[in-house]
Design a protein around this motif. Sequence first.
Motif, PDB file in Angstrom:
ATOM      1  N   UNK A 114       0.864  -1.184   0.000  1.00 37.77           N
ATOM      2  CA  UNK A 114       0.000   0.000   0.000  1.00 37.77           C
ATOM      3  C   UNK A 114       0.895   1.227   0.000  1.00 37.77           C
ATOM      4  N   UNK A 115       0.599   2.167  -0.881  1.00 37.03           N
ATOM      5  CA  UNK A 115       1.340   3.423  -0.966  1.00 37.03           C
ATOM      6  C   UNK A 115       0.395   4.561  -0.611  1.00 37.03           C
ATOM      7  N   UNK A 116       0.718   5.300   0.452  1.00 38.08           N
ATOM      8  CA  UNK A 116      -0.069   6.483   0.790  1.00 38.08           C
ATOM      9  C   UNK A 116       0.531   7.674   0.054  1.00 38.08           C
ATOM     10  N   UNK A 117      -0.182   8.133  -0.967  1.00 40.67           N
ATOM     11  CA  UNK A 117       0.203   9.329  -1.711  1.00 40.67           C
ATOM     12  C   UNK A 117      -0.991  10.283  -1.715  1.00 40.67           C
ATOM     13  N   UNK A 118      -1.666  10.368  -0.562  1.00 41.17           N
ATOM     14  CA  UNK A 118      -2.922  11.109  -0.490  1.00 41.17           C
ATOM     15  C   UNK A 118      -2.748  12.594  -0.214  1.00 41.17           C
ATOM     16  N   UNK A 119      -1.499  13.074  -0.132  1.00 44.80           N
ATOM     17  CA  UNK A 119      -1.259  14.511  -0.104  1.00 44.80           C
ATOM     18  C   UNK A 119      -1.426  15.156   1.252  1.00 44.80           C
ATOM     19  N   UNK A 120      -1.677  16.476   1.210  1.00 44.40           N
ATOM     20  CA  UNK A 120      -1.784  17.268   2.436  1.00 44.40           C
ATOM     21  C   UNK A 120      -2.852  16.740   3.389  1.00 44.40           C
ATOM     22  N   UNK A 121      -3.899  16.174   2.842  1.00 41.28           N
ATOM     23  CA  UNK A 121      -5.006  15.717   3.671  1.00 41.28           C
ATOM     24  C   UNK A 121      -4.844  14.309   4.211  1.00 41.28           C
ATOM     25  N   UNK A 122      -3.645  13.763   4.133  1.00 45.89           N
ATOM     26  CA  UNK A 122      -3.441  12.380   4.584  1.00 45.89           C
ATOM     27  C   UNK A 122      -3.905  12.170   6.030  1.00 45.89           C
ATOM     28  N   UNK A 123      -4.349  10.953   6.284  1.00 39.84           N
ATOM     29  CA  UNK A 123      -4.723  10.554   7.659  1.00 39.84           C
ATOM     30  C   UNK A 123      -3.782   9.461   8.143  1.00 39.84           C
ATOM     31  N   UNK A 138      -8.484  32.136  -3.934  1.00 39.04           N
ATOM     32  CA  UNK A 138      -7.641  32.154  -2.742  1.00 39.04           C
ATOM     33  C   UNK A 138      -7.424  30.736  -2.226  1.00 39.04           C
ATOM     34  N   UNK A 139      -6.273  30.538  -1.567  1.00 37.88           N
ATOM     35  CA  UNK A 139      -6.001  29.282  -0.881  1.00 37.88           C
ATOM     36  C   UNK A 139      -5.165  29.563   0.357  1.00 37.88           C
ATOM     37  N   UNK A 140      -5.500  28.873   1.439  1.00 37.82           N
ATOM     38  CA  UNK A 140      -4.753  29.018   2.688  1.00 37.82           C
ATOM     39  C   UNK A 140      -4.079  27.717   3.104  1.00 37.82           C
ATOM     40  N   UNK A 141      -4.065  26.749   2.239  1.00 37.25           N
ATOM     41  CA  UNK A 141      -3.459  25.449   2.551  1.00 37.25           C
ATOM     42  C   UNK A 141      -1.990  25.488   2.165  1.00 37.25           C
ATOM     43  N   UNK A 142      -1.166  26.140   3.008  1.00 38.60           N
ATOM     44  CA  UNK A 142       0.194  26.459   2.585  1.00 38.60           C
ATOM     45  C   UNK A 142       1.283  26.149   3.606  1.00 38.60           C
ATOM     46  N   UNK A 143       0.961  25.600   4.758  1.00 38.01           N
ATOM     47  CA  UNK A 143       1.979  25.431   5.794  1.00 38.01           C
ATOM     48  C   UNK A 143       2.951  24.305   5.444  1.00 38.01           C
ATOM     49  N   UNK A 144       4.147  24.381   6.018  1.00 40.06           N
ATOM     50  CA  UNK A 144       5.119  23.296   5.931  1.00 40.06           C
ATOM     51  C   UNK A 144       4.783  22.285   7.029  1.00 40.06           C
ATOM     52  N   UNK A 145       4.649  21.022   6.665  1.00 34.22           N
ATOM     53  CA  UNK A 145       4.348  19.981   7.654  1.00 34.22           C
ATOM     54  C   UNK A 145       5.279  18.802   7.396  1.00 34.22           C
ATOM     55  N   UNK A 146       5.950  18.368   8.435  1.00 33.67           N
ATOM     56  CA  UNK A 146       6.853  17.215   8.334  1.00 33.67           C
ATOM     57  C   UNK A 146       6.412  16.158   9.328  1.00 33.67           C
TER      58      UNK A 146
END
Length: 467
Positions: A168-177, A289-297
Amino acid sequence: MSRRAVVVGAGLAGMLAAAVLSTAGVDEVIVLDRDELPDGPEHRKGLPQGRHAHLLMTGGLNAMEELLPGVGLRRRLLAAGAHEVSLSSGMLARTPEGWLRRWRREGPSMVTCSRALLDWVVRSAVRDMAPVRFRRAAVVGLTGSAERVRGVRIAAPGGDTDLAADLVVDASGRGTRVVSWLDGLGLSGVRERAVDSGLVNASRVYRVPEGAERFPLTIVQANPYVSRPARSAMVMPIEGGRWLVSCGGSRGGEPPADPEGFLRYTLALPDPIVGRLISGAEPLTDVHLSRSTSNVRRYLEKLPRWPEGFVVLGDALATFNPAYGHGMSVAAFGARVLGRELDRAGSPGAPGLARRVLRGTARSADGAWSMAVSQDVLYPGVRGGRPTPGDRVLTAYTRRMMKAATGSYAAAAAIWDVTSLRTPPTRMFHPGAVLAALAGSPLPPSTEPPLTPGERAVLRGLDRTGV
C-alpha cells in the motif's frame, strides 16, 4: 501468485508510484482517489493548490522522465502548451537583494503550465505505459497489523469494505490521515512539526496580450529580512496563450480576493512590474484564494517499528510552502527511491523494503524542507518555529550569496542549481561558490528590471497604471 499494489491518491506522487509499481513485477496496480478524475486538463477538488502557480524544476522533471521511460514527458508537456523557461535568461527576478541579471550562458530550466495540465499529461503517460486501474473511493484505514499492512479499508454505502494488497502506498497529499491509520494498527507516537507563516495565495488567469507572447516569466520575491509580512507576485506563462498570476502574502500581508484589491496589491510590491503588466491584460477568471500552505513534516522514519507492506510518499510525508516550488519535484524523488528499492529487492513484499523506502524518501525531502523552513521562520507571526543560531548563520551566508548573484554568474549558477533541485544544498558551499559569495558582485546593482528594448516597449504598451 498474483501480486497487487494499492496507491491511495491520484495526484502526481500517486501516479509516479503507480508507474514504478507497474514496471516492478506487480501484477495489478489500483489507484484510489476520492475525486472523479477528469478526462482532460481540468481542476479538481482534491488539489487545494491546483489553481495556483506550480514550477516543475529541472531536478524534478529529470526524475519524472526516469520514472516514465519512453513516453517523452517533456515533449508531451511542451506539445500540450507548457513552456520551458531558462532560469539564466528567460526570467525576470527581483530578489530581496535586487534584480538578478540575465545571462546568455546556458543554465537550468523549469517547465511552467497549469497544475491541471501537468497532472493530466502525467496521468495520460502512465495510462499509456502501464495497465493501471483507477477507482473512486475514500480510504478510511489500513488493514493488517503493526508488523504488516495487508490492504486498505474503503468507505462504502452499505458498510466499509476491505481491499487486500501486498503493498500500500499512501500518496494522499496534504489531507493524509496516515497518523490515525498507523494509530489504528497500534503504532503511535509519530512526531510532527508544522511551520506556518500564514501564507495566503491569490491567483488569477489572464489572456496574454498580443505582442507579449515572449515576455519572460516575472517574479517579485518576498523579503524575509525586514521583519514585515511576506509579499510576492509572479506572472507565469501557461498553456492556451494565458498568464497565471499568483500573489502570496504571509500573516498580516495577505492578498485580497477582489479584482481591484488584487491589482493594488501587485502595484504596492517593491517593484510594480507585475501590476503594470496585468493592468493592460484581459482577466479570464475570478481571483482564487487558498490558505493550505503550511510546511508539515511527519517524522515517520523515526518510529521504532514500521510495518512491512506500507510506503508513504509526497505531501503525505513532507508538505512544503508552495512558494518555493519544490513539492512536485520532491514527490518525484520519493517515487524514484521506491523504484530503486524495488529493483534491489526484486519483490514488493521483500523484508525491510518499506522501511528502506521510507528512510530514503525522508532523506530526499530533507533539503527542500530545510530551505523552506529556514526562510519561513523569519516572517513575523510564524507559528511552529523561530530561527536557531544555525539558521541565522545560514541566512547571513545565503543573503551574501544572493547579493553576489545580482551581478556574479558563478554565484547565480550556484543558486540556480540548488533551487532547481539539480544539486543538493551543499552546492552552495563548493569552493567556487564560496569564493563568489566572498568576492561579491563585480557589477553595480540594477535598480531596474533587466528588460530588452522590445520587452520594455511591451511593458509600456500594457501599462494602464501611470506608475
